[in-house]
Design a protein around this motif. Structure first.
Motif: not given
Length: 248
Positions: A65-68, A75-78, A105-106
């Protein structure tokens, strides 16, 4: 952006096919995590995770959420998508990945990148996330790619709510037939009753398939009989309202 590569027929999955279960599947719902809104999906998942896994998921969602979007090579979420099976367990990885994609929010570009660069499990999560993240048909190529594979879990995920909404009649009918050929339960096909209702062309295709199996001395699947009954459940034809509807 890395050029997409075709999906291999034999996936590199986190878990064996027979043990991959989502929270929704455990509760008896057939379509994986996609039908549940993200807030409800998170509530159900949190109830099933132990404290360590739940804390990891909270952190992963906060980071997403913080780094979309895209930051650097990856990316960190990946990275968290890749960790989900190990951190949350194979039974809950699909749902965790869907939540991470939603928190990040991909958009269609990011989903396409994750799909073509990820493992089969990550591709499946992308397909489950499409109804939450993409409103139009832009991500339809991902559904079409999944339907070309021999991975029955990808086929099932491709026929969730997003595929039901955007596949044209021609592609959808062939997807239903592929389910019957490969043993994917038609319970996985979202909106089956509405789309099959009064579809004379689908009825013809199902009838031909049933005749072929009977002639070969093979049983006709119960799902085929069920789908055929659905095509007869309306008073008028349904196969003329799509320009791709009639098979040649």
């Amino acid at each position: 952006m890395t050029r997409p590569r075709p999906t291999p027929a034999t996936p590199d999955a986190d878990t064996p096919r027979e043990t991959a279960r989502t929270p929704e599947a455990e509760a008896g719902a057939a379509g994986g995590p996609a039908p549940a809104p993200p807030a409800e999906l998170r509530r159900r998942l949190t109830e099933r995770l132990d404290d360590t896994a739940s804390a990891w998921l909270d952190q992963a969602l906060d980071e997403a959420s913080a780094h979309p979007g895209t930051h650097g090579p990856i990316s960190v979420w990946e990275l968290r998508l890749a960790e989900a099976g190990r951190r949350c367990g194979p039974a809950h990885a699909d749902a965790a990945r869907v939540l991470i994609l939603h928190a990040a929010r991909a958009d269609t570009e990011a989903l396409t990148r994750v799909y073509f660069q990820g493992t089969a499990d990550e591709r499946r999560a992308v397909l489950h996330a499409l109804p939450h993240l993409v409103t139009g048909p832009d991500a339809l190529p991902l559904v079409e790619d999944a339907l070309r594979t021999n991975d029955t879990r990808l086929v099932a995920a491709a026929l969730g709510p997003y595929g039901a909404r955007h596949l044209d009649a021609h592609a959808w009918r062939h997807a239903v037939l592929k389910c019957l050929f490969t043993g994917v339960a038609l319970d996985h096909v979202a909106d089956l009753a509405r789309r099959a209702r009064g579809d004379g062309e689908l009825a013809r295709m199902l009838g031909d398939f049933a005749e072929e199996r009977t002639a070969a001395g093979r049983p006709v699947p119960d799902d085929l009989r069920r789908a055929l009954a659905l095509t007869e459940s309306a008073t008028g034809p349904h196969d003329t309202d799509d320009p791709h509807g009639k098979e040649s």
